[in-house]
Motif scaffolding. Structure first.
Motif, short mmCIF file in Angstrom:
data_model
loop_
_atom_site.label_atom_id
_atom_site.label_comp_id
_atom_site.label_asym_id
_atom_site.label_seq_id
_atom_site.Cartn_x
_atom_site.Cartn_y
_atom_site.Cartn_z
N ALA A 130 54.48 42.87 56.56
CA ALA A 130 55.46 43.66 57.31
C ALA A 130 56.83 42.98 57.33
O ALA A 130 57.87 43.65 57.25
N GLU A 150 54.04 53.28 54.12
CA GLU A 150 54.84 52.38 54.97
C GLU A 150 56.15 52.02 54.29
O GLU A 150 57.21 52.00 54.94
N THR A 195 60.02 52.95 55.56
CA THR A 195 60.83 51.83 55.99
C THR A 195 62.12 51.67 55.18
O THR A 195 63.18 51.37 55.74
#
Length: 375
Positions: A246, A285, A289
Motif C-alpha cells: 500500500a 486498487e 489510487t
C-alpha cells in the motif's frame, strides 16, 4: 530449522516506521563495517564512514570474499541480523556493460551489491553465499566515467525497442535496491543527476522500498522507477523487510510529479490457489489510487517466478514458510539459466496459459497500462 512466531515477528517483519524515522532506521543499524583499505581512503568512503562513527571497522583484502561472512553456512540462522547490522565498502574494479533487452538495454557496472531487505526469492544470495549485506562501491567517479564513455560511443537510439523508444536505458539497480542504497550514500543521487546530462540515455531501477528523499533529486524524466508489486498477503510473507504494498502504491503519483517515469514491475508472479482474485483486487486498487498523470505514462513488466534449488535449500534454514509457496515441484520444471545454473520455472505450456490469463486480468481493470514484456 523452524522459526518461532516471536522470532518471525522480530526479525522478518519489523514494526512500521513512524513518520519521523529516517529511511533505513528500522532496517539497518550499522554496527560493523568491512572495508577494503583503498575504499576507506576514497572521498565517498570517508563520507559513508562518517555516517556511522560508532561502527566497528574491519579491513579486508576483498569485498567479495570475507572470511566468516561469505560462504558460511552457519550464517543462515543469522540471515536478517547480518543484513540489519553489517555494511561492506569496496572498490568496483571491472567496468563491464552487459546487454539486456528487457528491463534495460544494458546492465552497467553496479554501484552496490546486496540489499538490506530479504525477499525470499532474491537471486543475489546465490552468488554471495549465506549472507548478503549491502556492499557499496565507493569509486562512483570511475563508474560514472565508464557510463559517460559507453553512452557517448552508442550515439542516438535510432530505432525504438521494447525497452524505450527514445533512450538507451541502463539498469543501475540490477544487483541491489537503489531506493535503499540512497539512504547509505550519495551514489544513487549522483547517478540520477548524471542521466540528466546524457542526451541519449536514461537510468532505471526496480524497487520495493519507498524512500522519499529521492523526490528531491530532480530527475527531469531521465530515470525510470519500476515499483515492484504483488498481492498484499503474498508480499507480507515473501517481500521480507520491504515497504508495504500500500505504501508503494501510494507513492507512485508523488514520484511522477517529481519528474520520474514510473512503471510497475509485477514480479515475481507466484501461482497459488486464488491468485486470479488476488491480482484482480490489486489491479482495482491501483486503478482507484493512481492519478491521471501516472496512468498516462504507465507501463509494466510481468515476470513469473523462477526459483533455484540452492536458494531453496538456503531458505529452508531461515524462512521455510516462504518455500511452501515458492517451491512447487508439481508445477515446475528445470531450466538452465544464461549463467549455467539450474533453476526451476512453471512448466512449459502451463506457463504460457498463465501469462495470457494474467494479461487478460490486467487489461480488464487497467487497459491504459502498456505491457512492455511478460514471461
Amino acid at each position: 530449522m523452524y522459526l518461532s512466531r516471536d522470532v518471525m515477528n522480530l526479525d522478518l517483519f519489523p514494526p512500521e516506521p513512524s513518520a519521523a524515522t529516517r529511511p533505513l532506521e528500522r532496517l539497518l543499524r550499522v554496527s560493523r563495517i568491512y572495508l577494503e583499505p583503498e575504499a576507506g581512503l576514497h572521498p565517498r568512503g570517508r563520507d559513508i564512514l562518517a555516517r556511522f562513527p560508532d561502527a566497528e571497522r574491519v579491513e579486508v583484502r576483498s569485498h567479495w570474499n570475507i572470511p566468516g561472512l561469505h560462504g558460511n553456512e552457519g550464517n543462515v540462522e543469522s540471515w536478517n541480523r547480518i543484513k540489519g547490522s553489517t555494511l561492506v565498502l569496496g572498490m568496483k574494479k571491472t567496468m563491464r556493460f552487459e546487454p539486456n533487452g528487457r528491463s534495460a538495454d544494458f546492465l552497467p557496472p553496479s554501484a552496490a551489491n546486496g540489499c538490506v531487505m530479504a525477499c525470499a526469492y532474491c537471486y543475489v544470495p546465490r552468488h554471495k553465499g549465506y549472507a548478503n549485506p549491502v556492499t557499496v562501491f565507493v569509486n562512483i567517479d570511475r563508474i560514472q566515467a565508464a557510463l559517460r564513455r559507453h553512452a557517448g560511443k552508442l550515439g542516438p537510439k535510432r530505432e525504438p525497442n521494447l525497452v524505450d523508444p527514445r533512450y538507451w536505458v541502463y539498469d543501475i539497480g540490477c544487483n541491489s535496491d537503489c531506493s535503499a542504497d540512497a539512504a547509505l550514500s550519495d551514489n544513487v543521487r549522483d547517478q540520477v543527476r548524471l542521466f540528466t546530462t546524457l542526451p541519449n540515455a536514461m537510468g532505471s531501477f526496480a524497487t520495493k522500498f519507498v524512500n522519499r528523499e529521492l523526490l528531491t533529486y530532480a530527475p527531469q524524466g531521465k530515470t525510470r522507477i519500476r515499483f515492484s508489486l504483488m498481492p498484499h498477503a503474498k508480499a507480507k510473507l515473501l517481500d521480507v523487510r520491504t515497504s508495504p504494498i500500500a505504501e508503494r502504491i501510494a507513492a507512485i503519483d508523488d514520484f511522477v510529479a517529481a519528474g520520474y517515469e514510473v512503471h510497475l514491475n509485477f514480479s515475481p508472479v507466484v501461482i497459488t490457489d486464488g491468485w486470479q482474485a488476488e491480482y484482480d483486487a490489486l489491479f482495482q486498487e491501483l486503478d482507484d489510487t493512481l492519478g491521471a498523470a501516472a496512468k498516462a505514462q504507465l507501463a509494466c513488466e510481468i515476470i513469473f517466478l523462477t526459483h533455484n534449488e540452492r536458494l531453496h535449500e538456503v531458505n529452508l534454514g531461515w524462512h521455510p514458510q516462504a518455500e511452501a509457496l515458492l517451491w512447487r515441484p508439481e508445477l515446475q520444471e528445470a531450466k538452465v539459466s544464461q549463467m549455467g545454473g539450474t533453476n526451476v520455472r512453471y512448466r512449459t505450456g502451463m506457463k504460457g496459459q498463465l501469462v495470457r490469463e494474467f494479461i487478460q486480468l490486467l487489461e480488464r481493470r487497467m487497459p491504459y497500462c502498456r505491457v512492455r514484456y511478460a514471461f
